[in-house]
Design a protein around this motif. Structure first.
Motif, PDB file in Angstrom:
ATOM      1  N   ALA A   1      58.318   5.516  -9.057  1.00 36.45           N
ATOM      2  CA  ALA A   1      59.616   4.829  -9.063  1.00 36.45           C
ATOM      3  C   ALA A   1      59.469   3.317  -8.955  1.00 36.45           C
ATOM      4  CB  ALA A   1      60.500   5.358  -7.937  1.00 36.45           C
ATOM      5  N   ASP A   2      58.347   2.841  -8.395  1.00 36.18           N
ATOM      6  CA  ASP A   2      58.147   1.398  -8.260  1.00 36.18           C
ATOM      7  C   ASP A   2      57.286   0.808  -9.382  1.00 36.18           C
ATOM      8  OD1 ASP A   2      55.661   2.399  -7.559  1.00 36.18           O
ATOM      9  OD2 ASP A   2      55.554   1.355  -5.641  1.00 36.18           O
ATOM     10  N   ASN A   3      56.987   1.590 -10.404  1.00 39.13           N
ATOM     11  CA  ASN A   3      56.165   1.111 -11.522  1.00 39.13           C
ATOM     12  C   ASN A   3      57.069   0.549 -12.618  1.00 39.13           C
ATOM     13  OD1 ASN A   3      54.367   0.650 -13.599  1.00 39.13           O
ATOM     14  ND2 ASN A   3      53.220   2.540 -13.257  1.00 39.13           N
ATOM     15  N   ALA A   4      57.567  -0.654 -12.375  1.00 37.63           N
ATOM     16  CA  ALA A   4      58.532  -1.275 -13.291  1.00 37.63           C
ATOM     17  C   ALA A   4      57.980  -1.436 -14.701  1.00 37.63           C
ATOM     18  CB  ALA A   4      58.977  -2.629 -12.738  1.00 37.63           C
ATOM     19  N   ALA A   5      56.701  -1.758 -14.827  1.00 41.52           N
ATOM     20  CA  ALA A   5      56.125  -1.953 -16.158  1.00 41.52           C
ATOM     21  C   ALA A   5      56.122  -0.645 -16.953  1.00 41.52           C
ATOM     22  CB  ALA A   5      54.714  -2.519 -16.038  1.00 41.52           C
ATOM     23  N   ALA A   6      55.742   0.463 -16.319  1.00 39.56           N
ATOM     24  CA  ALA A   6      55.743   1.756 -17.010  1.00 39.56           C
ATOM     25  C   ALA A   6      57.166   2.153 -17.385  1.00 39.56           C
ATOM     26  CB  ALA A   6      55.099   2.825 -16.140  1.00 39.56           C
ATOM     27  N   ILE A   7      58.095   1.959 -16.487  1.00 42.14           N
ATOM     28  CA  ILE A   7      59.488   2.313 -16.754  1.00 42.14           C
ATOM     29  C   ILE A   7      60.014   1.499 -17.933  1.00 42.14           C
ATOM     30  CG2 ILE A   7      61.835   2.234 -15.797  1.00 42.14           C
ATOM     31  CD1 ILE A   7      60.402   2.837 -13.014  1.00 42.14           C
ATOM     32  N   ARG A   8      59.680   0.227 -17.986  1.00 42.18           N
ATOM     33  CA  ARG A   8      60.086  -0.630 -19.095  1.00 42.18           C
ATOM     34  C   ARG A   8      59.468  -0.132 -20.407  1.00 42.18           C
ATOM     35  NH1 ARG A   8      59.292  -4.907 -16.316  1.00 42.18           N
ATOM     36  NH2 ARG A   8      57.153  -5.288 -16.992  1.00 42.18           N
ATOM     37  N   CYS A   9      58.187   0.228 -20.364  1.00 42.22           N
ATOM     38  CA  CYS A   9      57.484   0.759 -21.536  1.00 42.22           C
ATOM     39  C   CYS A   9      58.182   2.009 -22.061  1.00 42.22           C
ATOM     40  CB  CYS A   9      56.035   1.070 -21.157  1.00 42.22           C
ATOM     41  SG  CYS A   9      55.092   2.006 -22.370  1.00 42.22           S
ATOM     42  N   TYR A  10      58.451   2.959 -21.184  1.00 40.07           N
ATOM     43  CA  TYR A  10      59.055   4.221 -21.605  1.00 40.07           C
ATOM     44  C   TYR A  10      60.485   4.010 -22.092  1.00 40.07           C
ATOM     45  CZ  TYR A  10      55.078   5.774 -18.794  1.00 40.07           C
ATOM     46  OH  TYR A  10      53.820   5.937 -18.256  1.00 40.07           O
ATOM     47  N   SER A  11      61.180   3.076 -21.477  1.00 41.01           N
ATOM     48  CA  SER A  11      62.551   2.770 -21.910  1.00 41.01           C
ATOM     49  C   SER A  11      62.570   2.240 -23.332  1.00 41.01           C
ATOM     50  CB  SER A  11      63.198   1.758 -20.966  1.00 41.01           C
ATOM     51  OG  SER A  11      63.352   2.323 -19.677  1.00 41.01           O
ATOM     52  N   LYS A  12      61.553   1.470 -23.716  1.00 45.09           N
ATOM     53  CA  LYS A  12      61.475   0.940 -25.080  1.00 45.09           C
ATOM     54  C   LYS A  12      61.399   2.058 -26.117  1.00 45.09           C
ATOM     55  CE  LYS A  12      59.029  -3.318 -23.980  1.00 45.09           C
ATOM     56  NZ  LYS A  12      57.760  -4.040 -24.211  1.00 45.09           N
ATOM     57  N   VAL A  13      60.816   3.184 -25.726  1.00 41.16           N
ATOM     58  CA  VAL A  13      60.685   4.320 -26.627  1.00 41.16           C
ATOM     59  C   VAL A  13      61.991   5.111 -26.700  1.00 41.16           C
ATOM     60  CG1 VAL A  13      59.385   6.459 -27.046  1.00 41.16           C
ATOM     61  CG2 VAL A  13      58.204   4.434 -26.194  1.00 41.16           C
ATOM     62  N   GLY A  14      62.846   4.967 -25.683  1.00 48.75           N
ATOM     63  CA  GLY A  14      64.121   5.671 -25.651  1.00 48.75           C
ATOM     64  C   GLY A  14      64.315   6.550 -24.433  1.00 48.75           C
ATOM     65  N   PHE A  15      63.299   6.617 -23.545  1.00 44.94           N
ATOM     66  CA  PHE A  15      63.451   7.409 -22.324  1.00 44.94           C
ATOM     67  C   PHE A  15      64.515   6.775 -21.440  1.00 44.94           C
ATOM     68  CE2 PHE A  15      59.346   8.931 -23.658  1.00 44.94           C
ATOM     69  CZ  PHE A  15      59.297  10.239 -23.198  1.00 44.94           C
ATOM     70  N   ARG A  16      65.259   7.625 -20.748  1.00 39.98           N
ATOM     71  CA  ARG A  16      66.301   7.172 -19.832  1.00 39.98           C
ATOM     72  C   ARG A  16      66.067   7.783 -18.450  1.00 39.98           C
ATOM     73  NH1 ARG A  16      71.720   8.111 -23.496  1.00 39.98           N
ATOM     74  NH2 ARG A  16      70.994   6.912 -25.288  1.00 39.98           N
ATOM     75  N   PRO A  17      66.388   7.020 -17.402  1.00 38.25           N
ATOM     76  CA  PRO A  17      66.240   7.579 -16.055  1.00 38.25           C
ATOM     77  C   PRO A  17      67.179   8.760 -15.834  1.00 38.25           C
ATOM     78  CG  PRO A  17      66.550   5.191 -15.987  1.00 38.25           C
ATOM     79  CD  PRO A  17      66.829   5.627 -17.396  1.00 38.25           C
ATOM     80  N   VAL A  18      66.654   9.790 -15.195  1.00 38.11           N
ATOM     81  CA  VAL A  18      67.459  10.966 -14.835  1.00 38.11           C
ATOM     82  C   VAL A  18      67.751  10.939 -13.344  1.00 38.11           C
ATOM     83  CG1 VAL A  18      67.484  13.486 -14.724  1.00 38.11           C
ATOM     84  CG2 VAL A  18      66.528  12.334 -16.730  1.00 38.11           C
ATOM     85  N   GLY A  19      66.742  10.607 -12.549  1.00 40.38           N
ATOM     86  CA  GLY A  19      66.923  10.550 -11.107  1.00 40.38           C
ATOM     87  C   GLY A  19      65.612  10.320 -10.384  1.00 40.38           C
ATOM     88  N   VAL A  20      65.727   9.954  -9.138  1.00 41.00           N
ATOM     89  CA  VAL A  20      64.559   9.711  -8.301  1.00 41.00           C
ATOM     90  C   VAL A  20      64.157  11.010  -7.622  1.00 41.00           C
ATOM     91  CG1 VAL A  20      63.705   8.464  -6.265  1.00 41.00           C
ATOM     92  CG2 VAL A  20      65.157   7.293  -7.942  1.00 41.00           C
ATOM     93  N   MET A  21      62.873  11.305  -7.704  1.00 44.05           N
ATOM     94  CA  MET A  21      62.305  12.458  -7.013  1.00 44.05           C
ATOM     95  C   MET A  21      61.662  11.906  -5.748  1.00 44.05           C
ATOM     96  SD  MET A  21      60.758  14.424 -10.355  1.00 44.05           S
ATOM     97  CE  MET A  21      59.813  12.996 -10.883  1.00 44.05           C
ATOM     98  N   ARG A  22      62.307  12.131  -4.619  1.00 39.08           N
ATOM     99  CA  ARG A  22      61.877  11.546  -3.355  1.00 39.08           C
ATOM    100  C   ARG A  22      60.558  12.139  -2.884  1.00 39.08           C
ATOM    101  NH1 ARG A  22      66.125  12.176   0.805  1.00 39.08           N
ATOM    102  NH2 ARG A  22      66.078  14.307   0.080  1.00 39.08           N
ATOM    103  N   GLU A  23      59.711  11.257  -2.363  1.00 35.42           N
ATOM    104  CA  GLU A  23      58.396  11.652  -1.854  1.00 35.42           C
ATOM    105  C   GLU A  23      57.702  12.614  -2.820  1.00 35.42           C
ATOM    106  OE1 GLU A  23      58.507  12.817   2.260  1.00 35.42           O
ATOM    107  OE2 GLU A  23      59.516  10.965   2.836  1.00 35.42           O
ATOM    108  N   TYR A  24      57.643  12.214  -4.057  1.00 35.49           N
ATOM    109  CA  TYR A  24      57.162  13.044  -5.165  1.00 35.49           C
ATOM    110  C   TYR A  24      55.653  13.201  -5.220  1.00 35.49           C
ATOM    111  CZ  TYR A  24      56.499  14.383 -10.078  1.00 35.49           C
ATOM    112  OH  TYR A  24      56.129  14.999 -11.248  1.00 35.49           O
ATOM    113  N   GLU A  25      54.931  12.109  -4.928  1.00 38.55           N
ATOM    114  CA  GLU A  25      53.480  12.198  -5.004  1.00 38.55           C
ATOM    115  C   GLU A  25      52.835  11.420  -3.869  1.00 38.55           C
ATOM    116  OE1 GLU A  25      52.061  10.548  -8.676  1.00 38.55           O
ATOM    117  OE2 GLU A  25      53.105   8.669  -8.384  1.00 38.55           O
TER     118      GLU A  25
END
Length: 183
Positions: free
Chosen positions: A125-149
Motif C-alpha cells: 500500500a505504501d509503494n507509490a511508484a508501483a501503484i502509479r505504474c499499474y495505474s498507467k496500464v489501467g489498474f484501479r484500486p479496489v481496497g486496502v488489505m490490512r496487515e497483508y504481508e
C-alpha cells in the motif's frame, strides 16, 4: 507457456535455467529483496518460483538483457475466473517505462489470448511508484488489505488490491512519469 510476448520495449519469454543466476542477483538488490525476499538461498528461491505449480513465470528482457521477472496465475472456476500478476524489476531499469510495458504486455496477453476479463495485482500500500505504474496500464484500486504481508523487519504491512477489467486496459502511457521507479 512456450510463447514469447513482445511489448513496445520489452520481451517477455519463458525462463530457462541460465536465467536463474541473473534473476537471483536482481532479487538480492535491497529494493527487490525488501518485497520478494526468499531466504538465504536466492538461487533456490528463484528456481522454486519458476517451478511453482499453477504459476507461469516469464523473464523480462530489455535490449537482450535480463532485467526482471513477471508471473501470472489463474483462478479457473468459471464463476470467479480471473488472473493475477506479480513482477520484480532490476532497480537499474526503473524509471524507463520497463515495468509499465511488461505489465501492459502481459495483461494484453491474458485478456486477448487467454480470455480473462479481470486481472488483479497487489502492491504494498505504501509503494507509490508501483501503484502509479499499474495505474498507467489501467489498474484501479479496489481496497486496502490490512496487515497483508510481513516485511523483512517482521512487522505486518498493508497491501493494496488493484484490478483491471478488459475494457480498462490502456494501450499507451497517458502521461509518462520520469520519476516512476518501477515503470
Amino acid at each position: 507457456m512456450e510463447k514469447t510476448l513482445n511489448g513496445a520495449r520489452v520481451v517477455l519469454r519463458p525462463a530457462v535455467p541460465e536465467d536463474i543466476p541473473p534473476l537471483a542477483t536482481i532479487r538480492a538488490t535491497p529494493e527487490v529483496y525488501a518485497t520478494w525476499r526468499g531466504g538465504d538461498d536466492l538461487l533456490a528461491a528463484v528456481t522454486e518460483d519458476l517451478d511453482e505449480p499453477g504459476i507461469t513465470s516469464l523473464v523480462i528482457e530489455l535490449d537482450g538483457a535480463t532485467v526482471g521477472a513477471i508471473q501470472f496465475g489463474s483462478e479457473e472456476d468459471a464463476d470467479y475466473r480471473h488472473a493475477n500478476i506479480d513482477i520484480y524489476l532490476d532497480p537499474a531499469a526503473h524509471g524507463r517505462g520497463v515495468g509499465t510495458d511488461a505489465v501492459r504486455t502481459l495483461a494484453r496477453h491474458l485478456i486477448s489470448d487467454l480470455g480473462h476479463h479481470r486481472i488483479v495485482i497487489d502492491p504494498a500500500a505504501d509503494n507509490a511508484a508501483a501503484i502509479r505504474c499499474y495505474s498507467k496500464v489501467g489498474f484501479r484500486p479496489v481496497g486496502v488489505m490490512r496487515e497483508y504481508e510481513r516485511g523483512p523487519d517482521g512487522t505486518w504491512h498493508d497491501g493494496l488490491l488493484m484490478d483491471l477489467l478488459a475494457a480498462d486496459l490502456t494501450d499507451a502511457d497517458p502521461d509518462p512519469d520520469p520519476t516512476d521507479v518501477t515503470g
